[in-house]
Design an enzyme around this catalytic site. Structure first.
Site, PDB file in Angstrom:
ATOM      1  N   GLU A  27      85.395 -32.695  61.183  1.00 34.51           N
ATOM      2  CA  GLU A  27      86.114 -33.397  60.107  1.00 34.51           C
ATOM      3  C   GLU A  27      87.634 -33.294  60.282  1.00 34.51           C
ATOM      4  O   GLU A  27      88.117 -32.463  61.056  1.00 34.51           O
ATOM      5  CB  GLU A  27      85.712 -32.837  58.741  1.00 34.51           C
ATOM      6  CG  GLU A  27      86.057 -31.373  58.550  1.00 34.51           C
ATOM      7  CD  GLU A  27      86.238 -30.989  57.087  1.00 34.51           C
ATOM      8  OE1 GLU A  27      87.014 -31.650  56.380  1.00 34.51           O
ATOM      9  OE2 GLU A  27      85.607 -29.999  56.661  1.00 34.51           O
ATOM     10  N   LYS A  89      93.379 -37.785  51.450  1.00 30.75           N
ATOM     11  CA  LYS A  89      92.101 -37.076  51.573  1.00 30.75           C
ATOM     12  C   LYS A  89      91.021 -38.087  51.178  1.00 30.75           C
ATOM     13  O   LYS A  89      90.965 -38.511  50.027  1.00 30.75           O
ATOM     14  CB  LYS A  89      92.112 -35.855  50.647  1.00 30.75           C
ATOM     15  CG  LYS A  89      90.811 -35.088  50.611  1.00 30.75           C
ATOM     16  CD  LYS A  89      90.926 -33.906  49.642  1.00 30.75           C
ATOM     17  CE  LYS A  89      89.560 -33.382  49.264  1.00 30.75           C
ATOM     18  NZ  LYS A  89      89.630 -32.373  48.180  1.00 30.75           N
ATOM     19  N   VAL A 109      83.962 -33.603  54.328  1.00 35.78           N
ATOM     20  CA  VAL A 109      82.576 -33.464  54.785  1.00 35.78           C
ATOM     21  C   VAL A 109      81.811 -34.753  54.466  1.00 35.78           C
ATOM     22  O   VAL A 109      81.052 -35.273  55.287  1.00 35.78           O
ATOM     23  CB  VAL A 109      81.906 -32.225  54.137  1.00 35.78           C
ATOM     24  CG1 VAL A 109      80.400 -32.231  54.367  1.00 35.78           C
ATOM     25  CG2 VAL A 109      82.539 -30.946  54.691  1.00 35.78           C
ATOM     26  N   ASP A 141      83.324 -30.983  37.785  1.00 36.00           N
ATOM     27  CA  ASP A 141      83.829 -31.042  39.154  1.00 36.00           C
ATOM     28  C   ASP A 141      82.757 -30.579  40.141  1.00 36.00           C
ATOM     29  O   ASP A 141      82.541 -29.389  40.345  1.00 36.00           O
ATOM     30  CB  ASP A 141      85.105 -30.201  39.292  1.00 36.00           C
ATOM     31  CG  ASP A 141      85.793 -30.421  40.642  1.00 36.00           C
ATOM     32  OD1 ASP A 141      85.192 -31.081  41.523  1.00 36.00           O
ATOM     33  OD2 ASP A 141      86.926 -29.941  40.803  1.00 36.00           O
ATOM     34  N   SER A 143      81.569 -31.442  44.052  1.00 34.72           N
ATOM     35  CA  SER A 143      82.028 -32.146  45.250  1.00 34.72           C
ATOM     36  C   SER A 143      81.064 -33.253  45.663  1.00 34.72           C
ATOM     37  O   SER A 143      79.837 -33.075  45.633  1.00 34.72           O
ATOM     38  CB  SER A 143      82.187 -31.161  46.404  1.00 34.72           C
ATOM     39  OG  SER A 143      82.524 -31.861  47.581  1.00 34.72           O
ATOM     40  N   ALA A 144      81.639 -34.361  46.097  1.00 36.34           N
ATOM     41  CA  ALA A 144      80.837 -35.472  46.634  1.00 36.34           C
ATOM     42  C   ALA A 144      80.077 -35.027  47.887  1.00 36.34           C
ATOM     43  O   ALA A 144      79.119 -35.685  48.298  1.00 36.34           O
ATOM     44  CB  ALA A 144      81.745 -36.657  46.947  1.00 36.34           C
ATOM     45  N   ASP A 145      80.502 -33.915  48.496  1.00 33.92           N
ATOM     46  CA  ASP A 145      79.801 -33.419  49.695  1.00 33.92           C
ATOM     47  C   ASP A 145      78.315 -33.173  49.399  1.00 33.92           C
ATOM     48  O   ASP A 145      77.457 -33.388  50.259  1.00 33.92           O
ATOM     49  CB  ASP A 145      80.403 -32.092  50.182  1.00 33.92           C
ATOM     50  CG  ASP A 145      81.826 -32.232  50.691  1.00 33.92           C
ATOM     51  OD1 ASP A 145      82.316 -33.370  50.805  1.00 33.92           O
ATOM     52  OD2 ASP A 145      82.448 -31.179  50.973  1.00 33.92           O
ATOM     53  N   LYS A 162      82.773 -21.452  49.754  1.00 31.64           N
ATOM     54  CA  LYS A 162      83.682 -20.403  49.321  1.00 31.64           C
ATOM     55  C   LYS A 162      83.426 -19.927  47.909  1.00 31.64           C
ATOM     56  O   LYS A 162      82.972 -20.692  47.076  1.00 31.64           O
ATOM     57  CB  LYS A 162      85.108 -20.925  49.387  1.00 31.64           C
ATOM     58  CG  LYS A 162      85.818 -20.528  50.640  1.00 31.64           C
ATOM     59  CD  LYS A 162      87.177 -21.170  50.718  1.00 31.64           C
ATOM     60  CE  LYS A 162      87.087 -22.655  50.705  1.00 31.64           C
ATOM     61  NZ  LYS A 162      86.331 -23.310  51.699  1.00 31.64           N
TER      62      LYS A 162
HETATM   63  N1  PSU Z   1      86.384 -26.075  52.629  1.00 26.09           N
HETATM   64  C1  PSU Z   1      87.238 -25.472  53.490  1.00 26.09           C
HETATM   65  N2  PSU Z   1      88.271 -26.160  54.012  1.00 26.09           N
HETATM   66  C2  PSU Z   1      88.439 -27.475  53.712  1.00 26.09           C
HETATM   67  C3  PSU Z   1      87.503 -28.111  52.846  1.00 26.09           C
HETATM   68  C4  PSU Z   1      86.508 -27.371  52.323  1.00 26.09           C
HETATM   69  O1  PSU Z   1      87.098 -24.307  53.775  1.00 26.09           O
HETATM   70  O2  PSU Z   1      89.390 -28.065  54.201  1.00 26.09           O
HETATM   71  C5  PSU Z   1      87.622 -29.578  52.598  1.00 26.09           C
HETATM   72  C6  PSU Z   1      86.446 -30.300  53.269  1.00 26.09           C
HETATM   73  O3  PSU Z   1      86.933 -31.483  53.843  1.00 26.09           O
HETATM   74  C7  PSU Z   1      85.514 -30.592  52.119  1.00 26.09           C
HETATM   75  C8  PSU Z   1      86.510 -30.855  51.021  1.00 26.09           C
HETATM   76  O4  PSU Z   1      84.676 -31.707  52.348  1.00 26.09           O
HETATM   77  O5  PSU Z   1      87.500 -29.855  51.211  1.00 26.09           O
HETATM   78  C9  PSU Z   1      85.884 -30.755  49.661  1.00 26.09           C
HETATM   79  O6  PSU Z   1      86.778 -31.226  48.724  1.00 26.09           O
HETATM   80  P1  PSU Z   1      86.295 -31.474  47.208  1.00 26.09           P
HETATM   81  O7  PSU Z   1      86.015 -30.103  46.677  1.00 26.09           O
HETATM   82  O8  PSU Z   1      87.487 -32.122  46.572  1.00 26.09           O
HETATM   83  O9  PSU Z   1      85.110 -32.350  47.281  1.00 26.09           O
HETATM   84 MN    MN Z   2      86.143 -32.083  43.208  1.00 22.49          MN
END
Ligand code: PSU
Ligand code: MN
Length: 307
Positions: A27, A89, A109, A141, A143-145, A162
């Site tokens: 990514e 992003k 992701v 909140d 994540s879309a992941d 994390k």
């Molecule tokens: N976790 C990490 N480093 C990162 C990310 C997650 O340790 O850079 C990034 C990844 O690209 C992940 C995104 O898909 O953060 C998730 O963001 P959000 O929580 O806004 O969906």
């Molecule tokens: Mn989010």
């Protein structure tokens, strides 16, 4: 396979895919938003090398000038890394806009899975996935992941999620959506900087061959979603008991005070934790990504040999 007209597959990646040779996707949000320059670019190139050393081709994914790119050149990696957070992003909701406007985007992701799948790449290595944030019962909140893992058939190798997240709720979400969470040589879900979370994975595997078998079984069954392999950070770099939990707590409090929300949250917390640990978390982050790249490469290779 019909290739998406918005997608550019790097020639070397295309050749490998055409010949059935293994490829691992990487990514780019981790480059632009996850680490500071120049360590981000150094890490991105180092991770590609780890994969090449296994005899597998890396394909770093991003959106450049409105084109979806599977496989970046060194100059393109440098470009994304130097531009850093000035690059959008890009999550699922963003990509049509970026394509329509001819803009750049760093793939999370979510979008890396989407583009990898369009290109025909089945294995993807990263650091940590996004998940259900603490307090999601009021902020919503999530994540879309997680949603992407539910629907796109790519195997994602990570070091867990994390502790800035609610790991228990993250596992609940994945269970609901039918995503198997695999522990690589562990029964316990790793927590990114730490090898321990106190939570169990769904299944343990002890070799990359087993990962390949599982991926192929899902394919044979016609299952649509992805799978998540969680690979603990190597012992010598793990930050258990180094004040990492306190740093995370402090970062979360500051995010709340500053009313950080939406897509800003994860990059903000990562940067805060790095600051609060005097850079130690960055070293750990770099090491765990390399460790995941190796497992993804070996899994892709095992899979290619079975087909
Ligand atoms: N976790 C990490 N480093 C990162 C990310 C997650 O340790 O850079 C990034 C990844 O690209 C992940 C995104 O898909 O953060 C998730 O963001 P959000 O929580 O806004 O969906
Ligand atoms: Mn989010």
């Amino acid at each position: 396979m019909e290739v998406n007209s918005c997608l550019d597959i790097a020639p070397e990646v295309k050749e490998a895919l055409d010949q059935g040779r293994p490829v691992v996707a990487l990514e780019s949000t981790i480059i632009s938003h996850g680490m500071p320059y120049p360590q981000n670019v150094e890490t991105a190139l180092m991770v590609e090398d780890v994969i090449r050393k296994e005899g597998v081709l890396p394909a770093t994914i991003a959106i450049i000038g409105g084109r979806l790119k599977a496989g970046l050149s060194k100059d393109e990696i440098e470009y994304v890394g130097k531009k850093g957070t000035a690059v959008t992003k890009a999550s699922r909701r963003d990509i049509a806009y970026l394509v329509a406007k001819g803009m750049d985007g760093a793939t999370t992701v979510t979008t890396t899975m989407m583009i990898a799948h369009m290109a025909g790449i089945s294995f993807f290595a990263t650091g940590g996935i996004g998940g259900v944030h603490r307090g999601a019962e009021t902020t919503m909140d999530i994540s879309a992941d997680l949603r992407e893992l539910a629907s796109t058939p790519v195997c994602v190798v990570c070091a867990g999620a994390k502790a800035i997240l609610d790991l228990r709720l993250t596992l609940e979400y994945l269970e609901t959506h039918g995503v198997p969470v695999i522990g690589f040589r562990t029964d316990e879900l790793p927590a990114f900087y730490s090898r321990h979370s106190g939570l169990s994975v769904d299944f343990r595997v002890d070799s990359e061959e087993e990962i390949a078998d599982l991926f192929l079984a899902r394919k044979a069954l016609g299952l649509s979603g992805g799978m998540l392999v969680t690979n603990p950070i190597p012992e010598e770099y793990a930050m258990d008991g180094t004040g990492i939990d306190q740093a995370i707590e402090d970062a979360l409090r500051e995010a709340e005070e500053k009313n950080i929300h939406g897509k800003e949250t994860t990059p903000f917390l990562l940067e805060k934790v790095r600051e609060l640990t005097g850079g130690e978390s960055l070293d750990a982050n770099i090491q765990l990504v390399c460790n995941n790249a190796r497992v993804a490469a070996r899994s892709a290779k095992a899979c290619a040999e079975k087909r």
